[in-house]
Design an enzyme around this catalytic site. Structure first.
Site, mmCIF file in Angstrom:
data_model
loop_
_atom_site.group_PDB
_atom_site.id
_atom_site.type_symbol
_atom_site.label_atom_id
_atom_site.label_comp_id
_atom_site.label_asym_id
_atom_site.label_seq_id
_atom_site.Cartn_x
_atom_site.Cartn_y
_atom_site.Cartn_z
ATOM 1 N N ARG A 70 0.806 -1.220 0.000
ATOM 2 C CA ARG A 70 0.000 0.000 0.000
ATOM 3 C C ARG A 70 0.837 1.266 0.000
ATOM 4 N NH1 ARG A 70 -3.900 -1.128 4.946
ATOM 5 N NH2 ARG A 70 -1.924 -0.618 5.921
ATOM 6 N N ASP A 71 2.143 1.147 -0.130
ATOM 7 C CA ASP A 71 2.998 2.330 -0.022
ATOM 8 C C ASP A 71 4.141 2.255 -1.026
ATOM 9 O OD1 ASP A 71 3.976 4.721 0.963
ATOM 10 O OD2 ASP A 71 5.105 3.776 2.573
ATOM 11 N N LEU A 72 3.822 2.082 -2.301
ATOM 12 C CA LEU A 72 4.874 1.996 -3.313
ATOM 13 C C LEU A 72 5.431 3.380 -3.599
ATOM 14 C CD1 LEU A 72 3.321 -0.506 -5.844
ATOM 15 C CD2 LEU A 72 5.239 -0.902 -4.319
#
Length: 90
Positions: free
Chosen positions: A85-87
């Protein structure tokens, strides 16, 4: 108190991730008050690499090559039921 269950879950997932396009978790060190995750060493992160290569934005083939590798890593994660969820390039 100990190690939070979310950290234990993330560590177990990271240990399973074995793919050329994913940075590997090498070791976990638990001291009295801290938990250290030791990852594979990389000279540069993607952002620094892109910033240091002026030709990056000018060569669509290079952009496609990087995107392909990123998508392969993401597809591997998804095939193991892992969502990121945090690319970001750092």
């Amino acid at each position: 108190e100990g190690v939070p269950s979310t950290a234990i879950r993330e560590i177990s997932l990271l240990k399973e991730m074995q793919h050329a396009n994913i940075v590997r978790l090498q070791d976990v060190v638990h001291s009295e008050k801290r938990l250290y995750l030791v990852f594979e060493y990389l000279d540069l992160d993607l952002k620094k690499h892109m910033d240091s290569s002026p030709e990056f934005s000018k060569d669509p083939r290079l952009v496609k090559m990087f995107l392909y590798q990123i998508l392969r890593g993401i597809a591997y994660c998804h095939s193991h039921r892992v969502l990121h969820r945090d690319l970001k390039p750092q």
